[in-house]
Scaffold this active site. Structure first.
Site, PDB file in Angstrom:
ATOM      1  CB  SER A 174      -1.587 -25.267  -6.870  1.00  0.00           C
ATOM      2  OG  SER A 174      -1.302 -24.104  -7.603  1.00  0.00           O
ATOM      3  CE1 TYR A 188       6.112 -25.290 -10.348  1.00  0.00           C
ATOM      4  CE2 TYR A 188       5.892 -23.132  -9.315  1.00  0.00           C
ATOM      5  CZ  TYR A 188       5.882 -24.513  -9.219  1.00  0.00           C
ATOM      6  OH  TYR A 188       5.646 -25.112  -7.998  1.00  0.00           O
ATOM      7  CE  LYS A 192       2.964 -26.736  -9.536  1.00  0.00           C
ATOM      8  NZ  LYS A 192       2.625 -28.095  -9.063  1.00  0.00           N
TER       9      LYS A 192
END
Ligand SMILES: NC(=O)C1=CN([C@@H]2O[C@H](COP(=O)(O)OP(=O)(O)OC[C@H]3O[C@@H](n4cnc5c(N)ncnc54)[C@H](OP(=O)(O)O)[C@@H]3O)[C@@H](O)[C@H]2O)C=CC1
Ligand SMILES: CCCCCCCCCCCCCCCC(=O)[C@@H](N)CO
Length: 329
Positions: A174, A188, A192
């Site tokens: 992550s 993004y 994650k």
């Protein structure tokens, strides 16, 4: 009236009692995952963090396979690992977005003991300016790619752990941007954060097969990917990302592998990351009674610290807007 001296005894006894209770209830139960002589499969193993993990795993005596798209970078990585460790790694040139190609590579590589889903792409940009194809690209590679890998590897991993009666690991890369949303990282961070949901649910499903899931949360790490990213990072993203100290790929690799071997669910990589993991512990699994104790005893102060960070980030955003407005007028 002075308190009874017996009452004072409670001061040391209570925490000890509490630690004992925690030692009984933490789940999954603590477990060690050896990697020497075992098959470690690392995606994104041709560059940056993945390459550093591959080199370290090879040096620790694992059989290593790496997967990435670009053939020549894979070859360079194989040569670099051979030079550093004298060990040959297997390479697979595959795009994780292609589920069938992923399944073929994993079939070819043979049963996996430690799967490290590290491939990732990061293209920071304010959402309003970011095109949908870039958003989809990040979600497809970071999230869907990880689904493809785990779906393909899991049946073989289950058979293998049963056969050799040793615990196995699925580790997912992550980011600290997967623990807190950051300006410029809508896509993004979403990709994650999603990995955390995947990891928490998956741990329930695979614990009976002695498979331990880990989530790794690096801060900014010196890699070829970061060099590219910094070129296009919005100013505010830069300011916020500075809240956490930068790391080298080798440091992150060491933290990652140590965390995987210790069977930890959350693997923070630096001091700020450690704080962030305590502050965002939520309902995550926790095998360490000592870490659980720390989470419980610092919960409110961590929330306060988190609010202080948000205060400073919102102030930076306000200042930036004020500055830009005055520039325009
Ligand atoms: N560097 C940083 O600051 C941080 C990185 N991370 C995370 O760590 C991971 C690694 O990052 P980093 O080492 O910096 O990245 P790099 O860009 O240096 O390396 C990325 C690796 O992933 C591979 N990859 C990318 N897309 C695909 C794809 N579609 N299919 C297969 N492989 C792919 C690349 O090879 P190829 O292009 O040839 O496919 C390369 O091997 C990522 O998940 C990232 O989000 C987390 C926090 C901070
Ligand atoms: C209560 C305690 C709080 C502790 C401090 C929190 C600091 C958070 C900073 C977040 C930075 C995000 C960096 C993402 C890096 C990354 O993933 C990119 N390089 C793309 O790869």
């Amino acid at each position: 009236m002075a308190p009874s001296p017996y009452l004072l005894l409670l001061i040391p006894i209570l925490p000890i009692f509490f630690l004992l209770v925690l030692a009984l209830i933490v789940r999954p139960r603590p477990s060690k995952i050896p990697i020497k002589g075992r098959h470690v499969f690392i995606t994104g193993g041709s560059s940056g963090i993945g390459l550093a993990i591959a080199r370290l795993a090879a040096a620790e005596g694992a059989r290593v396979s790496i997967l990435a798209r670009n053939h020549s970078r894979l070859d360079l990585a194989r040569n670099a690992i051979r030079l550093a460790t004298g060990i040959d790694v297997a390479v697979y040139s595959v795009d994780v977005r292609d589920s069938e190609a992923v399944a073929r590579a994993i079939e070819d590589a043979g049963p996996i003991d430690v799967l490290i889903c590290n491939q990732g792409v990061f293209l920071p940009q304010g959402l309003e300016k970011q095109e949908l194809d870039e958003i989809k690209f990040m979600v497809d590679v970071n999230l869907m790619g990880t689904f493809h890998l785990i779906k393909a590897a899991l049946p073989g991993m289950k058979l293998r752990t049963r056969e050799i009666d040793l615990p196995a690991s699925i580790a997912i890369m992550s980011s600290q941007g997967g623990q807190v949303g950051v300006y410029g990282y809508t896509a993004y961070s979403a990709s994650k954060f999603a990995l955390r949901g995947l990891a928490e649910a998956l741990q329930h499903e695979v614990i009976a097969d002695k498979i331990y899931v880990s989530l790794i949360f690096p801060s900014d790490t010196e890699t070829p990917g970061l060099v590219e990213e910094i070129r296009r990072r919005p100013e505010i993203t830069k300011i916020i990302a500075r809240s956490s100290g930068g790391m080298t790929a080798d440091d992150v690799a060491k933290k990652s592998l140590d965390g995987i071997k210790a069977g930890r669910f959350f693997i923070p990589c630096n001091f700020e990351g450690f704080m962030l993991s305590v502050a965002t512990a939520g309902l995550s699994p926790q095998s360490s009674f000592a870490a659980a104790f720390l989470e419980i005893s610092t919960a409110s102060i961590m929330r306060f610290a988190a609010l202080c960070f948000q205060w400073s980030w919102y102030s930076a955003i306000e200042n930036w807007h004020a500055k830009n407005l005055s520039k325009r007028s």
